[in-house]
Design a protein around this motif. Structure first.
Motif, PDB file in Angstrom:
ATOM      1  N   ALA A  71       0.352  -1.057  -0.209  1.00  0.00           N
ATOM      2  CA  ALA A  71       0.077   0.285  -0.251  1.00  0.00           C
ATOM      3  C   ALA A  71       0.778   0.879   0.223  1.00  0.00           C
ATOM      4  CB  ALA A  71      -1.292   0.137   1.870  1.00  0.00           C
ATOM      5  N   THR A  72      -0.056   2.343  -0.765  1.00  0.00           N
ATOM      6  CA  THR A  72       1.093   3.482  -0.452  1.00  0.00           C
ATOM      7  C   THR A  72       0.290   4.411   0.306  1.00  0.00           C
ATOM      8  OG1 THR A  72      -0.016   4.677  -2.172  1.00  0.00           O
ATOM      9  CG2 THR A  72       1.334   3.760  -2.975  1.00  0.00           C
ATOM     10  N   PRO A  73       0.473   5.510   0.910  1.00  0.00           N
ATOM     11  CA  PRO A  73      -0.025   6.503   2.023  1.00  0.00           C
ATOM     12  C   PRO A  73      -1.019   6.831   1.602  1.00  0.00           C
ATOM     13  CG  PRO A  73       3.017   7.393   2.135  1.00  0.00           C
ATOM     14  CD  PRO A  73       1.981   5.976   0.754  1.00  0.00           C
ATOM     15  N   ASP A  74      -1.116   7.568  -0.321  1.00  0.00           N
ATOM     16  CA  ASP A  74      -2.009   7.493  -0.546  1.00  0.00           C
ATOM     17  C   ASP A  74      -3.313   6.863  -0.660  1.00  0.00           C
ATOM     18  OD1 ASP A  74      -1.397  10.761  -1.177  1.00  0.00           O
ATOM     19  OD2 ASP A  74      -1.285   9.897  -3.232  1.00  0.00           O
ATOM     20  N   GLU A  75      -3.435   5.422  -0.372  1.00  0.00           N
ATOM     21  CA  GLU A  75      -4.552   4.442  -0.177  1.00  0.00           C
ATOM     22  C   GLU A  75      -5.150   4.610   0.747  1.00  0.00           C
ATOM     23  OE1 GLU A  75      -3.407   1.216  -4.045  1.00  0.00           O
ATOM     24  OE2 GLU A  75      -1.665   1.662  -2.085  1.00  0.00           O
ATOM     25  N   MET A  76      -3.949   4.957   1.935  1.00  0.00           N
ATOM     26  CA  MET A  76      -4.185   4.423   2.740  1.00  0.00           C
ATOM     27  C   MET A  76      -5.170   5.705   3.889  1.00  0.00           C
ATOM     28  SD  MET A  76      -2.817   1.740   4.474  1.00  0.00           S
ATOM     29  CE  MET A  76      -3.254   1.742   6.510  1.00  0.00           C
ATOM     30  N   LEU A  77      -4.530   7.123   2.756  1.00  0.00           N
ATOM     31  CA  LEU A  77      -5.156   7.875   3.219  1.00  0.00           C
ATOM     32  C   LEU A  77      -6.932   7.922   2.721  1.00  0.00           C
ATOM     33  CD1 LEU A  77      -3.084  10.923   3.253  1.00  0.00           C
ATOM     34  CD2 LEU A  77      -3.529  10.046   5.141  1.00  0.00           C
ATOM     35  N   GLN A  78      -7.594   7.730   1.618  1.00  0.00           N
ATOM     36  CA  GLN A  78      -8.176   6.948   0.541  1.00  0.00           C
ATOM     37  C   GLN A  78      -9.775   6.141   1.441  1.00  0.00           C
ATOM     38  OE1 GLN A  78      -7.643   5.948  -3.056  1.00  0.00           O
ATOM     39  NE2 GLN A  78      -5.865   8.139  -3.227  1.00  0.00           N
ATOM     40  N   GLN A  79      -8.598   5.623   2.614  1.00  0.00           N
ATOM     41  CA  GLN A  79      -9.434   4.591   3.046  1.00  0.00           C
ATOM     42  C   GLN A  79      -9.948   5.527   4.438  1.00  0.00           C
ATOM     43  OE1 GLN A  79      -7.921   0.217   3.396  1.00  0.00           O
ATOM     44  NE2 GLN A  79      -7.535   0.658   1.125  1.00  0.00           N
ATOM     45  N   GLY A  80      -9.293   6.649   4.813  1.00  0.00           N
ATOM     46  CA  GLY A  80     -10.230   7.118   5.824  1.00  0.00           C
ATOM     47  C   GLY A  80      -9.168   6.924   7.149  1.00  0.00           C
ATOM     48  N   PHE A  81      -7.637   6.514   6.709  1.00  0.00           N
ATOM     49  CA  PHE A  81      -6.340   6.488   7.929  1.00  0.00           C
ATOM     50  C   PHE A  81      -6.372   7.599   8.655  1.00  0.00           C
ATOM     51  CE2 PHE A  81      -7.396   2.503   7.090  1.00  0.00           C
ATOM     52  CZ  PHE A  81      -6.739   1.340   7.949  1.00  0.00           C
ATOM     53  N   LYS A  82      -6.014   7.963   8.906  1.00  0.00           N
ATOM     54  CA  LYS A  82      -5.044   9.663   9.548  1.00  0.00           C
ATOM     55  C   LYS A  82      -3.260   9.693   9.717  1.00  0.00           C
ATOM     56  CE  LYS A  82      -5.123  13.516  12.763  1.00  0.00           C
ATOM     57  NZ  LYS A  82      -5.334  14.206  14.068  1.00  0.00           N
ATOM     58  N   GLN A  83      -2.715   9.748   9.538  1.00  0.00           N
ATOM     59  CA  GLN A  83      -1.271   9.961   9.316  1.00  0.00           C
ATOM     60  C   GLN A  83      -0.414  11.036  10.131  1.00  0.00           C
ATOM     61  OE1 GLN A  83       0.793  10.438   5.481  1.00  0.00           O
ATOM     62  NE2 GLN A  83       2.844  10.218   6.468  1.00  0.00           N
ATOM     63  N   VAL A  84      -0.090   9.899  11.546  1.00  0.00           N
ATOM     64  CA  VAL A  84       0.409  10.354  12.303  1.00  0.00           C
ATOM     65  C   VAL A  84       1.450  10.581  12.377  1.00  0.00           C
ATOM     66  CG1 VAL A  84      -1.485  10.007  14.213  1.00  0.00           C
ATOM     67  CG2 VAL A  84      -0.020   8.040  14.060  1.00  0.00           C
ATOM     68  N   GLY A  85       2.661   9.248  11.759  1.00  0.00           N
ATOM     69  CA  GLY A  85       4.297   9.508  11.534  1.00  0.00           C
ATOM     70  C   GLY A  85       4.804  10.438  11.203  1.00  0.00           C
ATOM     71  N   ALA A  86       6.196  10.577  11.679  1.00  0.00           N
ATOM     72  CA  ALA A  86       6.472  11.790  11.234  1.00  0.00           C
ATOM     73  C   ALA A  86       7.764  11.463   9.996  1.00  0.00           C
ATOM     74  CB  ALA A  86       6.848  13.247  11.782  1.00  0.00           C
ATOM     75  N   ASP A  87       8.514  10.155  11.214  1.00  0.00           N
ATOM     76  CA  ASP A  87       9.913   9.970   9.894  1.00  0.00           C
ATOM     77  C   ASP A  87       9.069   8.744   8.843  1.00  0.00           C
ATOM     78  OD1 ASP A  87      11.353  11.990  11.654  1.00  0.00           O
ATOM     79  OD2 ASP A  87      10.843  10.014  13.231  1.00  0.00           O
ATOM     80  N   PHE A  88       8.259   8.128   9.439  1.00  0.00           N
ATOM     81  CA  PHE A  88       7.965   7.379   8.376  1.00  0.00           C
ATOM     82  C   PHE A  88       6.718   6.817   8.393  1.00  0.00           C
ATOM     83  CE2 PHE A  88       9.893   5.272  12.038  1.00  0.00           C
ATOM     84  CZ  PHE A  88       8.473   4.433  13.363  1.00  0.00           C
ATOM     85  N   PRO A  89       5.665   6.444   7.614  1.00  0.00           N
ATOM     86  CA  PRO A  89       4.965   6.419   7.030  1.00  0.00           C
ATOM     87  C   PRO A  89       3.574   5.820   8.416  1.00  0.00           C
ATOM     88  CG  PRO A  89       5.419   6.275   5.488  1.00  0.00           C
ATOM     89  CD  PRO A  89       6.026   5.731   6.025  1.00  0.00           C
ATOM     90  N   VAL A  90       2.993   6.106   8.991  1.00  0.00           N
ATOM     91  CA  VAL A  90       1.953   5.230  10.079  1.00  0.00           C
ATOM     92  C   VAL A  90       0.701   5.940  10.258  1.00  0.00           C
ATOM     93  CG1 VAL A  90       1.694   4.961  12.854  1.00  0.00           C
ATOM     94  CG2 VAL A  90       3.948   4.933  11.751  1.00  0.00           C
TER      95      VAL A  90
END
Length: 365
Positions: free
Chosen positions: A29-48
């Protein structure tokens, strides 16, 4: 895109322990795909990302490459082509490098389940040596799991010794060291943390004043005693420092950047222990000096923590002295300045009158 339960939740489930936190790894998965599914990004150094409903953490699979000394200097690579096994390989211990599919199938490429059964703390790969913080984490897991029979595997202990020899531990910053010590002080068997550090040679760098058999054995005896009373962090730390001189305790607490309440109680414990040991009989003057130095009149809660620490730092033959202090505290705390002011005392005379009245009440016990 696949999702896996990873780390401590899988380990604790195999151990039959309550699962407190559930962390997930996502592959493909990519960050964009996670965001599209409603996830909220919180990781600054790596995608969490946080799950929109459960708020549990979902991290994209990643690899890490060492670029410098200490626990800094890592470059992180996260992309859909990173596999689950590659993500698990970067973890510290095999018991923490297991995963479960959403169907409940165990994924265990590094023998974590076998090490759970063998009660062994074993490093996943030689990449363990890239992060000296893992020495402290391994010691902390040993402290947590010691009651279940876990010990550090000899190859892992040998690797930790080599890391110490190479000077890696010297590059740890005080804030991270304190964070691990604070956590360790509240683990199931906190003394094990410091014994593991001694055995691998890291104690001589982290708390060199305790790297003497006499100092460490006395300190750990006091720490284990305080631990059994379910104390807060400051009495635990003060107990750990109790075998040191006041100067040693003050300097080490400052260098570790321990919180002020921990530094304060460690200083008070180490400075008052010699005075209390020197008491040979019930003397009101000596007791009042201790109470004044402890500022019991304004810091009653801290004095209670001090007594809790001293109870574990003093031998059984000297426990009666704590009874003297408690009795003196109760007797002298009742002195009210307003009552003496009503008798005409003011200024320095009032201070002397308060002290004399406290002495009188303590003497009459």
């Amino acid at each position: 895109m696949k999702t896996y339960l990873v780390g401590g939740a899988v380990r604790d489930e195999l151990l039959g322990l309550p699962v407190k936190d559930r962390d997930w790894v996502v592959t493909g998965a990519t960050p964009d795909e996670m965001l599209q599914q409603g996830f909220k990004q919180v990781g600054a150094d790596f995608p969490v990302f946080l799950h929109p409903d459960t708020r549990e953490e979902y991290a994209l699979a990643r690899t890490e490459r060492k670029q410098g000394r200490g626990y800094h200097g890592f470059t992180v690579y996260s992309a859909p082509d990173v596999t689950l096994e590659e993500d698990l390989r970067r973890r510290d211990l095999t018991i923490n490098a297991m995963a479960k599919t959403t169907e409940g199938e165990l994924v265990d490429p590094f023998g974590g389940r076998e090490d759970v059964q063998a009660r062994s703390l074993r490093h996943v790969s030689e990449a363990f040596a890239e992060d000296p913080l893992r020495i402290l984490r391994t010691a902390r897991f040993a402290a947590r799991l010691q009651p279940l029979g876990f010990t550090v595997a000899e190859p892992t202990m040998a690797l930790m010794r080599q890391m110490v020899k190479n000077g890696e531990v010297e590059h740890l910053v005080p804030e991270r060291v304190w964070q691990e010590i604070q956590r360790a002080l509240h683990e199931n068997e906190p003394g094990t943390f410091f014994e593991v550090l001694r055995d691998c040679g890291a104690l001589a760098t982290i708390v060199p004043e305790l790297d003497r058999d006499d100092a460490l054995s006395v300190a750990l005896s006091a720490l284990r005693c305080v631990h059994n009373s379910e104390a807060e962090t400051s009495p635990r730390f003060a107990a750990l420092m109790s075998s040191l001189t006041p100067d040693e305790a003050r300097n080490r607490a400052a260098q570790l950047k321990a919180p002020n309440d921990c530094q304060d109680l460690a200083r008070l414990t180490t400075s008052l222990l010699p005075q209390i040991r020197a008491m040979t009989s019930y003397r009101a003057e000596s007791l009042l000096e201790v109470l004044d130095e402890a500022d019991v009149w304004r810091r009653a809660d801290r004095f209670a923590e001090l007594l809790q620490t001293l109870n574990c730092a003093l031998p059984d033959t000297e426990q009666k002295k704590l009874g003297w202090l408690e009795s003196a505290q109760h007797a002298a705390t009742g002195v009210q300045a307003k009552d003496l002011m009503a008798q005409g005392y003011r200024g320095k005379d009032l201070g002397r009158a308060i002290r004399n009245e406290r002495l009188r009440r303590i003497s009459e016990l």
